[in-house]
Every structure is written in structure tokens, then in C-alpha cells.
Design a protein around this motif. Structure first.
Motif, PDB file in Angstrom:
ATOM      1  N   PHE A   1       0.823  -1.203   0.000  1.00 56.53           N
ATOM      2  CA  PHE A   1       0.000   0.000   0.000  1.00 56.53           C
ATOM      3  C   PHE A   1       0.861   1.257   0.000  1.00 56.53           C
ATOM      4  CE2 PHE A   1      -2.851  -3.110   2.052  1.00 56.53           C
ATOM      5  CZ  PHE A   1      -3.942  -2.997   1.214  1.00 56.53           C
ATOM      6  N   THR A   2       0.395   2.255  -0.741  1.00 56.62           N
ATOM      7  CA  THR A   2       0.979   3.594  -0.709  1.00 56.62           C
ATOM      8  C   THR A   2      -0.170   4.574  -0.525  1.00 56.62           C
ATOM      9  OG1 THR A   2       0.840   3.915  -3.111  1.00 56.62           O
ATOM     10  CG2 THR A   2       2.887   2.949  -2.247  1.00 56.62           C
ATOM     11  N   GLY A   3       0.158   5.833  -0.316  1.00 57.82           N
ATOM     12  CA  GLY A   3      -0.900   6.818  -0.168  1.00 57.82           C
ATOM     13  C   GLY A   3      -0.357   8.193   0.135  1.00 57.82           C
ATOM     14  N   PRO A   4      -1.268   9.129   0.310  1.00 62.09           N
ATOM     15  CA  PRO A   4      -0.884  10.502   0.606  1.00 62.09           C
ATOM     16  C   PRO A   4      -0.438  10.628   2.058  1.00 62.09           C
ATOM     17  CG  PRO A   4      -3.243  10.287   0.774  1.00 62.09           C
ATOM     18  CD  PRO A   4      -2.720   8.953   0.297  1.00 62.09           C
ATOM     19  N   VAL A   5       0.044  11.800   2.408  1.00 64.14           N
ATOM     20  CA  VAL A   5       0.304  12.110   3.812  1.00 64.14           C
ATOM     21  C   VAL A   5      -1.057  12.210   4.490  1.00 64.14           C
ATOM     22  CG1 VAL A   5       1.217  13.853   5.398  1.00 64.14           C
ATOM     23  CG2 VAL A   5       2.455  13.297   3.289  1.00 64.14           C
ATOM     24  N   THR A   6      -1.271  11.425   5.538  1.00 60.06           N
ATOM     25  CA  THR A   6      -2.580  11.397   6.196  1.00 60.06           C
ATOM     26  C   THR A   6      -2.612  12.203   7.489  1.00 60.06           C
ATOM     27  OG1 THR A   6      -2.037   9.312   7.277  1.00 60.06           O
ATOM     28  CG2 THR A   6      -3.236   9.190   5.175  1.00 60.06           C
TER      29      THR A   6
ATOM     30  N   ARG B   1       4.066  14.015  -4.362  1.00 63.47           N
ATOM     31  CA  ARG B   1       3.889  12.647  -3.846  1.00 63.47           C
ATOM     32  C   ARG B   1       2.684  11.974  -4.497  1.00 63.47           C
ATOM     33  NH1 ARG B   1       5.119   9.797   0.973  1.00 63.47           N
ATOM     34  NH2 ARG B   1       3.510   8.248   1.440  1.00 63.47           N
ATOM     35  N   THR B   2       1.556  12.668  -4.470  1.00 62.74           N
ATOM     36  CA  THR B   2       0.313  12.085  -4.978  1.00 62.74           C
ATOM     37  C   THR B   2       0.438  11.688  -6.436  1.00 62.74           C
ATOM     38  OG1 THR B   2      -0.954  13.415  -3.407  1.00 62.74           O
ATOM     39  CG2 THR B   2      -2.154  12.501  -5.282  1.00 62.74           C
ATOM     40  N   LYS B   3       0.901  12.611  -7.257  1.00 65.30           N
ATOM     41  CA  LYS B   3       1.022  12.353  -8.690  1.00 65.30           C
ATOM     42  C   LYS B   3       1.954  11.176  -8.967  1.00 65.30           C
ATOM     43  CE  LYS B   3       1.735  14.924 -12.697  1.00 65.30           C
ATOM     44  NZ  LYS B   3       2.364  15.901 -13.460  1.00 65.30           N
ATOM     45  N   THR B   4       3.096  11.184  -8.314  1.00 73.14           N
ATOM     46  CA  THR B   4       4.086  10.125  -8.531  1.00 73.14           C
ATOM     47  C   THR B   4       3.525   8.766  -8.131  1.00 73.14           C
ATOM     48  OG1 THR B   4       5.895  11.679  -8.188  1.00 73.14           O
ATOM     49  CG2 THR B   4       6.399   9.339  -7.910  1.00 73.14           C
ATOM     50  N   LEU B   5       2.926   8.689  -6.934  1.00 73.08           N
ATOM     51  CA  LEU B   5       2.428   7.390  -6.460  1.00 73.08           C
ATOM     52  C   LEU B   5       1.212   6.905  -7.243  1.00 73.08           C
ATOM     53  CD1 LEU B   5       2.977   7.794  -2.607  1.00 73.08           C
ATOM     54  CD2 LEU B   5       4.380   6.516  -4.259  1.00 73.08           C
ATOM     55  N   LEU B   6       0.334   7.820  -7.678  1.00 76.56           N
ATOM     56  CA  LEU B   6      -0.795   7.399  -8.516  1.00 76.56           C
ATOM     57  C   LEU B   6      -0.310   6.878  -9.868  1.00 76.56           C
ATOM     58  CD1 LEU B   6      -3.543  10.080  -7.795  1.00 76.56           C
ATOM     59  CD2 LEU B   6      -3.670   7.622  -7.303  1.00 76.56           C
ATOM     60  N   GLU B   7       0.691   7.514 -10.419  1.00 78.54           N
ATOM     61  CA  GLU B   7       1.225   7.066 -11.711  1.00 78.54           C
ATOM     62  C   GLU B   7       1.914   5.706 -11.587  1.00 78.54           C
ATOM     63  OE1 GLU B   7       3.631  10.379 -12.939  1.00 78.54           O
ATOM     64  OE2 GLU B   7       1.871  11.581 -13.456  1.00 78.54           O
ATOM     65  N   GLN B   8       2.425   5.374 -10.407  1.00 81.27           N
ATOM     66  CA  GLN B   8       3.150   4.122 -10.211  1.00 81.27           C
ATOM     67  C   GLN B   8       2.272   2.972  -9.716  1.00 81.27           C
ATOM     68  OE1 GLN B   8       6.274   5.217  -7.492  1.00 81.27           O
ATOM     69  NE2 GLN B   8       7.497   6.192  -9.086  1.00 81.27           N
ATOM     70  N   CYS B   9       1.083   3.265  -9.237  1.00 78.14           N
ATOM     71  CA  CYS B   9       0.268   2.193  -8.642  1.00 78.14           C
ATOM     72  C   CYS B   9      -0.386   1.323  -9.724  1.00 78.14           C
ATOM     73  CB  CYS B   9      -0.786   2.771  -7.696  1.00 78.14           C
ATOM     74  SG  CYS B   9      -2.221   3.548  -8.470  1.00 78.14           S
ATOM     75  N   ASP B  10      -0.750   0.115  -9.303  1.00 76.17           N
ATOM     76  CA  ASP B  10      -1.492  -0.792 -10.181  1.00 76.17           C
ATOM     77  C   ASP B  10      -2.993  -0.562 -10.062  1.00 76.17           C
ATOM     78  OD1 ASP B  10       0.773  -2.435 -11.131  1.00 76.17           O
ATOM     79  OD2 ASP B  10       0.941  -2.952  -9.001  1.00 76.17           O
ATOM     80  N   LEU B  11      -3.402  -0.069  -8.901  1.00 74.74           N
ATOM     81  CA  LEU B  11      -4.815   0.100  -8.572  1.00 74.74           C
ATOM     82  C   LEU B  11      -4.904   1.133  -7.460  1.00 74.74           C
ATOM     83  CD1 LEU B  11      -7.824  -1.063  -8.596  1.00 74.74           C
ATOM     84  CD2 LEU B  11      -7.030  -2.616  -6.808  1.00 74.74           C
ATOM     85  N   ALA B  12      -5.975   1.916  -7.452  1.00 77.05           N
ATOM     86  CA  ALA B  12      -6.225   2.850  -6.354  1.00 77.05           C
ATOM     87  C   ALA B  12      -7.553   2.501  -5.693  1.00 77.05           C
ATOM     88  CB  ALA B  12      -6.251   4.289  -6.860  1.00 77.05           C
ATOM     89  N   VAL B  13      -7.610   2.713  -4.402  1.00 78.37           N
ATOM     90  CA  VAL B  13      -8.867   2.629  -3.653  1.00 78.37           C
ATOM     91  C   VAL B  13      -9.137   4.043  -3.173  1.00 78.37           C
ATOM     92  CG1 VAL B  13     -10.081   1.668  -1.675  1.00 78.37           C
ATOM     93  CG2 VAL B  13      -8.428   0.255  -2.924  1.00 78.37           C
ATOM     94  N   ILE B  14     -10.319   4.544  -3.510  1.00 79.56           N
ATOM     95  CA  ILE B  14     -10.637   5.932  -3.210  1.00 79.56           C
ATOM     96  C   ILE B  14     -11.851   5.971  -2.288  1.00 79.56           C
ATOM     97  CG2 ILE B  14     -11.183   8.181  -4.183  1.00 79.56           C
ATOM     98  CD1 ILE B  14      -9.596   7.287  -6.665  1.00 79.56           C
ATOM     99  N   ARG B  15     -11.592   6.406  -1.056  1.00 76.46           N
ATOM    100  CA  ARG B  15     -12.592   6.387   0.015  1.00 76.46           C
ATOM    101  C   ARG B  15     -13.222   7.763   0.196  1.00 76.46           C
ATOM    102  NH1 ARG B  15     -16.511   4.863   3.280  1.00 76.46           N
ATOM    103  NH2 ARG B  15     -16.282   5.576   5.414  1.00 76.46           N
TER     104      ARG B  15
END
Length: 147
Positions: free
Chosen positions: A32-37, A69-83
Motif C-alpha cells: 500500500f501507498t498513499g498521501p500524507v494522512t 507525492r500524490t502524482k508520482t504514487l498514482l502514476e506508479q500504482c497498479d490500482l487505487a482505492v478511493i474512500r
């Protein structure tokens, strides 16, 4: 294959921890990756560049730093879960969903039934809509193991 799943959205409940615990219990090949929470840290992300006197510019500056961070990790992920939670409006999550849709990156929305109408366009581009973290875990189990 190890899957990278980006967790976007509300920060006021433990849904991320529920997903992480469920995936770990099943031994799924998911990272899992994600934004600063941390809300305060996120709001202050650009302060190292100088704190503008006008709040708009502070938010603008921090948004851009967080966006790295957000742009880089979204571009690298295989799938996102958006809550999407019910207590606050998660405009950032809606933006992340739109960004995933523009990238052709698959995403799952996670929200209660009472948000179906306001999120109809976001859900229309999603590959799945889940109402509970357990449903997301089951989707992850299926897509990562074909079981």
C-alpha cells in the motif's frame, strides 16, 4: 506479481488499517501507498518554502508540494482505492479519481450508499464500488490470486 495499491481519501476513520490488516491476514501480494494522512503536516507541506501571508497561497503552495507525492504514487500504482466518508467533503479524493480515470488507472470507490448520487460520475469510471473495507479486501483477493 506484487500489486501496489494507492489508498486515497478520508483520513478520519481506520479504513486504511482495516485494509492493511485484511490483506496481511490473507497473505496477499499487495503493497500500500498513499498521501500524507497527517492533516497538519499536509497543510504545512509547503511551509519550508516560506509561509505566505494569504491562506490561499499557503494552501496552493502546500497542495503543489503534496502533489509531487500524490502524482508520482498514482502514476506508479497498479490500482487505487478511493474512500469517500460522510463527515467531510473529500475534494482531493475526487481529484485523485479523475486523475486515475485520465491515466487509465483502475480504481475502486469505497463509500456508503447515500453518496451514490453525488458520486455518480466518479463511480461510473470506477472498476468497482465497495461499501466496506471487507468488500475491497475480497476484490483484492480475487484480482491478485484469481480465487
Amino acid at each position: 506479481m506484487n500489486w501496489t495499491v494507492y489508498l486515497s481519501g478520508e483520513i478520519h476513520t481506520d479504513w486504511r488499517e482495516q485494509l492493511q490488516a485484511g490483506v496481511e491476514a490473507l497473505g496477499l501480494p499487495v503493497e500500500f501507498t498513499g498521501p500524507v494522512t497527517n492533516h497538519e503536516a499536509s497543510d504545512a507541506a509547503g511551509d519550508m518554502l516560506g509561509v505566505p501571508e494569504v491562506q490561499f497561497w499557503r494552501d496552493h503552495q502546500s497542495s503543489k508540494v503534496n502533489g509531487i507525492r500524490t502524482k508520482t504514487l498514482l502514476e506508479q500504482c497498479d490500482l487505487a482505492v478511493i474512500r469517500f466518508g460522510d463527515k467531510y467533503k473529500q475534494w482531493n479524493a475526487a481529484f485523485d479519481a479523475g486523475y486515475c480515470a485520465a491515466l487509465g488507472r483502475p480504481y475502486i470507490t469505497l463509500h456508503d450508499e447515500d453518496l451514490v448520487h453525488p458520486l455518480k460520475e466518479v463511480d461510473a469510471a470506477a472498476m468497482a464500488w465497495a461499501q466496506t473495507p471487507e468488500q475491497v479486501i475480497e476484490v483484492l483477493r480475487y484480482v491478485t490470486t484469481a480465487r
